[in-house]
Scaffold this motif. Structure first.
Motif, short mmCIF file in Angstrom:
data_model
loop_
_atom_site.label_atom_id
_atom_site.label_comp_id
_atom_site.label_asym_id
_atom_site.label_seq_id
_atom_site.Cartn_x
_atom_site.Cartn_y
_atom_site.Cartn_z
N GLY A 77 12.39 -14.05 -4.60
CA GLY A 77 11.27 -14.21 -3.87
C GLY A 77 9.92 -13.12 -3.80
N ALA A 78 9.00 -13.58 -3.50
CA ALA A 78 7.85 -12.79 -3.87
C ALA A 78 7.93 -11.25 -3.07
CB ALA A 78 6.43 -13.42 -3.28
N VAL A 79 7.35 -10.31 -3.70
CA VAL A 79 7.14 -8.86 -2.96
C VAL A 79 6.51 -9.01 -1.60
CG1 VAL A 79 6.45 -6.66 -3.13
CG2 VAL A 79 7.79 -7.60 -5.06
N ASP A 80 5.52 -10.03 -1.67
CA ASP A 80 4.72 -9.99 -0.56
C ASP A 80 4.58 -11.51 0.08
OD1 ASP A 80 2.47 -10.37 1.25
OD2 ASP A 80 1.09 -8.66 0.42
N PRO A 81 5.66 -11.68 0.81
CA PRO A 81 5.83 -13.07 1.43
C PRO A 81 4.63 -13.46 2.02
CG PRO A 81 7.23 -11.45 2.62
CD PRO A 81 6.55 -10.65 1.81
N ASN A 91 9.34 11.57 -2.60
CA ASN A 91 8.99 12.05 -1.43
C ASN A 91 9.79 11.42 -0.34
OD1 ASN A 91 7.75 12.27 1.04
ND2 ASN A 91 6.13 13.29 0.02
N LYS A 92 10.86 11.96 0.37
CA LYS A 92 11.74 11.35 1.29
C LYS A 92 10.86 10.44 2.41
CE LYS A 92 16.14 11.58 0.51
NZ LYS A 92 16.90 10.40 0.39
N SER A 93 10.09 11.12 2.96
CA SER A 93 9.17 10.77 4.12
C SER A 93 8.53 9.46 3.58
CB SER A 93 8.42 11.65 4.69
OG SER A 93 7.29 12.12 3.87
N LYS A 94 7.80 9.56 2.40
CA LYS A 94 7.02 8.50 1.97
C LYS A 94 7.91 7.09 1.79
CE LYS A 94 3.08 10.71 0.29
NZ LYS A 94 2.35 11.12 -1.00
N MET A 95 9.11 7.61 0.88
CA MET A 95 10.10 6.49 0.79
C MET A 95 10.61 5.70 2.01
SD MET A 95 13.72 6.64 -1.44
CE MET A 95 14.86 7.23 -0.35
N LYS A 96 10.87 6.31 3.13
CA LYS A 96 11.15 5.93 4.43
C LYS A 96 10.10 4.87 4.97
CE LYS A 96 14.78 8.82 6.50
NZ LYS A 96 15.22 9.43 5.21
N VAL A 97 8.65 5.53 4.84
CA VAL A 97 7.63 4.63 5.35
C VAL A 97 7.44 3.30 4.26
CG1 VAL A 97 5.13 4.54 5.20
CG2 VAL A 97 6.46 6.60 6.09
N SER A 98 7.80 3.45 3.06
CA SER A 98 7.80 2.52 2.14
C SER A 98 8.86 1.18 2.55
CB SER A 98 8.05 2.67 0.76
OG SER A 98 7.97 1.83 -0.12
N ILE A 99 10.06 2.00 2.79
CA ILE A 99 11.07 0.92 3.05
C ILE A 99 10.80 0.00 4.58
CG2 ILE A 99 13.41 0.85 4.08
CD1 ILE A 99 14.12 3.17 2.08
N ILE A 100 10.29 0.80 5.42
CA ILE A 100 9.85 0.20 6.84
C ILE A 100 8.66 -1.04 6.63
CG2 ILE A 100 8.87 0.42 9.03
CD1 ILE A 100 10.05 3.27 8.88
N GLN A 101 7.77 -0.66 5.77
CA GLN A 101 6.70 -1.47 5.39
C GLN A 101 7.31 -2.67 4.79
OE1 GLN A 101 4.12 1.01 3.07
NE2 GLN A 101 2.91 1.33 4.89
N GLN A 102 8.23 -2.61 3.48
CA GLN A 102 8.85 -3.74 2.96
C GLN A 102 9.62 -4.56 3.90
OE1 GLN A 102 10.43 -1.01 -0.29
NE2 GLN A 102 9.55 -2.37 -1.60
N ILE A 103 10.37 -4.01 4.80
CA ILE A 103 11.14 -4.71 5.57
C ILE A 103 10.36 -5.41 6.68
CG2 ILE A 103 12.63 -4.55 7.85
CD1 ILE A 103 14.02 -2.43 5.96
N ASP A 104 8.98 -4.82 6.93
CA ASP A 104 7.97 -5.60 7.82
C ASP A 104 7.54 -6.79 7.14
OD1 ASP A 104 8.44 -3.76 10.01
OD2 ASP A 104 6.50 -2.60 9.42
N ARG A 105 7.40 -6.69 5.71
CA ARG A 105 6.97 -7.89 4.91
C ARG A 105 8.28 -8.66 4.64
NH1 ARG A 105 4.07 -3.99 0.86
NH2 ARG A 105 4.62 -5.67 -0.51
N LYS A 106 9.50 -8.64 5.01
CA LYS A 106 10.51 -9.43 4.90
C LYS A 106 10.87 -9.53 3.38
CE LYS A 106 9.86 -12.10 9.08
NZ LYS A 106 9.74 -13.36 9.73
N PHE A 111 1.67 -8.31 -8.20
CA PHE A 111 0.66 -7.51 -8.66
C PHE A 111 -0.76 -7.80 -8.44
CE2 PHE A 111 4.17 -8.52 -12.03
CZ PHE A 111 4.46 -7.01 -12.17
N TYR A 112 -1.04 -8.63 -7.31
CA TYR A 112 -2.57 -8.70 -6.83
C TYR A 112 -3.57 -8.74 -7.70
CZ TYR A 112 0.55 -7.09 -2.77
OH TYR A 112 1.46 -6.87 -1.78
N PRO A 113 -3.53 -9.56 -8.58
CA PRO A 113 -4.84 -9.73 -9.65
C PRO A 113 -5.69 -10.08 -8.66
CG PRO A 113 -3.50 -11.87 -9.92
CD PRO A 113 -2.64 -11.14 -8.79
N VAL A 114 -7.10 -9.37 -8.84
CA VAL A 114 -8.17 -9.79 -7.99
C VAL A 114 -9.54 -10.14 -8.85
CG1 VAL A 114 -7.63 -8.35 -6.11
CG2 VAL A 114 -8.71 -7.24 -7.95
#
Length: 728
Positions: A531-535, A623-638, A571-574
């Motif tokens: 599936g897409a990274v950004d559902p 960076n551990k804290s940045k990784m946690k933030v990234s994981i939360i953001q990815q889960i928010d995006r399913k 990849f978000y081509p613009v």
């Protein structure tokens, strides 16, 4: 001649792909050299490109002979989607009026048209023959060439007349293409078309992204299918039924259960059939319920499941129909419901046909029954049927491999089979050989005096199922062969003769081992993309694609395929230049359809403050804290959790530990989207209820209490859900 073309550049310019698949480049080079070419390439392998690209590059017009009006329209729409000029492809058939036909001919005379699709019936008309004799033809492409052979699963007598008509129009190179052909069918095709000095290209029949499953057909089949479809929201699927009446009634069953479904069969009037097919292609309905009349006219790449309510008449038919799932390389589940009585009924329908047709039909039905009842890997069985060897013992993507049954040593049983085949002078079929083994008499056996043979009854202790399993495995292992010319007579191979002199271990599945396939495992099989990274963006682009398809009167996949949308959502081509770096997006497609997509992507990126991959900088230390933030953001995006793990270089166990730390710190997250996809609903409820009633969240305690039916991974996932929903 092929040397003067830069084929990779042409592929990128016309179709937006950076590389060829499988044999495509070699095939195209042979066509460009003006050689007769035979292409055996499974559905989804890129067969059409093998004649479309040469047609675009060569002087003149390629004449493509195709069996169905719907298929021609589909192909023409698709090729126009890749090009700036609509006149590049046309079809010529009975659906056109005189004015439309004249417009087509004018485009061909002016040299605009590179591909002309015609039905074999249209070739017989004198005025069409006269017109085709007057134009510059680059080559003939005969699509669905298996229709030529009586041994093929879709024999069409009019295909037998192609060769003499082509000779009358004028000699030009011939490209014959088919997705399914046993060696016998291939020989028939070449012989009928007079293709003696021909380059033959065979691609592997293996479709690794497809999951195969056979289920027993019982009272609950309707309920089972409804439940499965409801678990696949917004995914496209095809359900094949044997009779028109069943198609109509089962489509009504699905509609009554809130599923967007329509029927398709030859008894509907042409207008309704076309409307229902278009509704499916344009994604206005999710499911089409159909007889085998539906299929060859479909070039829809994102069909996610094919269900056979009834088993088809042949393995070729089954392979062709299941091959309509996952043509884009994504997920494809193939589920068939089987009971022997259905095939018995099909055999009775053949009573009034000529004896030779009955013999062919019975053999094909016998192969289908063997496949359905077999306990060996489905993939090994299918590939062996088409003359291909599968190297692995376990494909990991069929019911028999996910829940392999116990194997037993059968060396002595195989020796018995080979002895009987040899004693019978290799003149009889499987059922006769088994009767001799089991010591059963009938009129034929008594007329030959075979009840007096020394080997008569040497295997009477074993049942018919086991002997069938031994013979099937012997065929696959190369100890026996079936002579197709004599309707399936068993012959001993050199390997079989060697086995008699020096036996080795030979194992078959214990047919009495009745374990059921784990539906949870099955639901996770079938390969495909994650599936897409950004559902959210992916969903928005699918809506835009659907709208543009309706505006342009083409199926949505003609605009962009799912795989291209997934890359865009990653990849978000613009800009249009960036868009052309996306697989499947060439200059023509970008110019025709790209502007609205890059506008949508740009707005989404800006509105959500998304850091695009091109803008990212390499970080030297994690960076551990940045990784946690990234994981939360990815889960928010399913994003699927296995994809989240991969993106951070973690294994799945380590990712669960990170998520547990996040939840235990008091942050609420929602992984229900992943759990619902990956786990059985009853398992979820049982584990959730356990934690609700338990005084501890200990993993060990949960595993002891819940038992072996529940995996550690399942318990951890539901524990995260429980803590997040109730504790936080």
């Amino acid at each position: 001649m092929a040397e003067k073309y830069d084929l990779l550049k042409a592929l990128k310019d016309h179709f937006g792909f950076d590389s060829f698949k499988g044999n495509q480049q070699a095939i195209i080079e042979h066509v460009l050299m003006g050689r007769d070419t035979f292409v055996l390439m499974p559905t989804g392998g890129g067969k059409s490109l093998c004649y479309q690209l040469p047609a675009l590059l060569m002087e003149g017009t390629a004449v493509i002979i195709s069996p169905l009006i719907a298929l021609m329209k589909n192909q023409v729409d698709a090729i126009r989607g890749y090009c700036r000029e609509d006149g590049v492809a046309h079809f010529m058939n009975s659906s056109l009026n005189k004015n439309q036909l004249e417009c087509v001919k004018e485009d061909i005379r002016r040299g605009i048209t590179k591909m002309l699709y015609v039905a074999p019936e249209s070739l017989t008309k004198e005025d069409n023959i006269a017109f085709l004799r007057s134009i510059n033809i680059s080559f003939y492409a005969i699509d669905e060439a298996h229709c030529i052979s009586e041994w093929g699963h879709d024999f069409r007598p009019e295909y037998r007349r192609i060769r003499p008509i082509v000779s009358e129009i004028g000699e030009h190179p011939i490209v014959a293409l088919t997705a399914t052909a046993t060696p016998k069918v291939q020989h028939d095709i070449q012989k009928n078309l007079g293709m003696e000095d021909v380059a033959i290209f065979k691609s592997s029949f293996n479709r690794p992204n497809l999951f195969y499953q056979i289920k027993p057909k019982n009272e609950g089949v309707d309920k089972d299918i409804v439940k499965f479809i409801l678990s696949q929201p917004q995914k496209s699927g095809i359900i094949y039924c044997m009779s028109r009446n069943k198609v109509t009634t089962f489509a009504q069953v699905l509609q009554a259960n809130g599923i967007k479904a329509l029927p398709y069969h030859a008894g509907l009037d042409a207008k309704e059939r076309a409307e229902n097919q278009d509704a499916f292609i344009e994604e206005r309905v999710d499911v089409i319920v159909a007889t085998i009349a539906f299929g060859m006219g479909i070039d829809k790449p994102d069909v996610r499941y094919v269900i056979h309510y009834d088993m088809p008449k042949s393995i070729e038919g089954y392979y062709q129909e299941t091959g309509r799932a996952g043509r884009d390389g994504g997920e494809g589940k193939c589920i068939a419901y089987y009971r022997p009585e259905d095939l018995d009924k099909l055999e009775k329908f053949m009573k009034n046909k000529p004896i030779s047709e009955q013999e062919i039909g019975r053999q094909l039905l016998g192969e289908t029954a063997a496949y359905a009842e077999s306990s060996i890997c489905r993939r090994i069985f299918l590939l062996n049927y088409f003359g291909e060897e599968y190297k692995s013992d376990n494909c990991g993507s069929c019911d028999n491999c996910l829940m392999p049954k116990k194997k037993v040593e059968a060396k002595e049983l195989l020796l018995n089979v080979l002895e009987v085949v040899d004693t019978l002078k290799e003149k009889f079929k499987t059922d006769y050989v088994i009767k001799i083994l089991r010591g059963e008499t009938n009129a034929d056996i008594e007329s030959f005096g075979h009840e007096n043979l020394e080997c008569f009854g040497i295997g009477k202790e074993e049942d018919e199922n086991l002997w069938n399993a031994v013979i099937r495995q012997a065929l696959i292992s190369g100890y026996l062969d079936k002579d197709v010319e004599t309707y399936g007579v068993l012959k001993m191979t050199q390997a079989g003769k060697k086995f008699i002199k020096k036996p080795v271990s030979f194992k078959v599945v214990d047919e009495n081992d009745e374990e059921e396939v784990d539906d949870d495992n099955a639901s996770r099989s079938g390969g495909g993309s994650g599936g897409a990274v950004d559902p959210v963006l992916f969903s928005m682009m699918k809506d835009l694609r659907k709208k543009m398809g309706a505006q342009n009167k083409v199926p949505p996949y003609v605009i962009f395929q799912d795989s291209s949308l997934e890359s865009m959502a990653t990849f978000y081509p613009v800009t249009l230049d960036e868009l052309q770096n996306i697989p499947g997006v060439g200059a023509g497609k970008a110019a025709r359809y790209g502007a609205k997509f890059v506008e949508l992507i740009k707005r989404h990126v800006e509105d959500n403050d998304i850091e695009r991959p091109e803008d990212m900088r390499v970080r030297t230390l994690p960076n551990k804290s940045k990784m946690k933030v990234s994981i939360i953001q990815q889960i928010d995006r399913k994003v699927a959790l296995d994809d989240v793990a991969m993106s951070h270089g973690l294994d799945f166990d380590a990712l669960l530990s990170e998520i547990e730390a996040i939840v235990y710190s008091g942050t609420r997250i929602n992984i229900s989207y992943f759990i619902e996809e990956a786990m059985d609903e009853d398992h979820q409820e049982d584990i959730f209820q356990y934690f609700k009633e338990s005084t501890t969240d200990s993993l060990d305690a949960a595993m002891d209490e819940l038992g072996d039916d529940y995996t550690e991974e399942e318990i951890r996932l539901v524990r995260i859900k429980f803590l997040s929903e109730l504790a936080n």
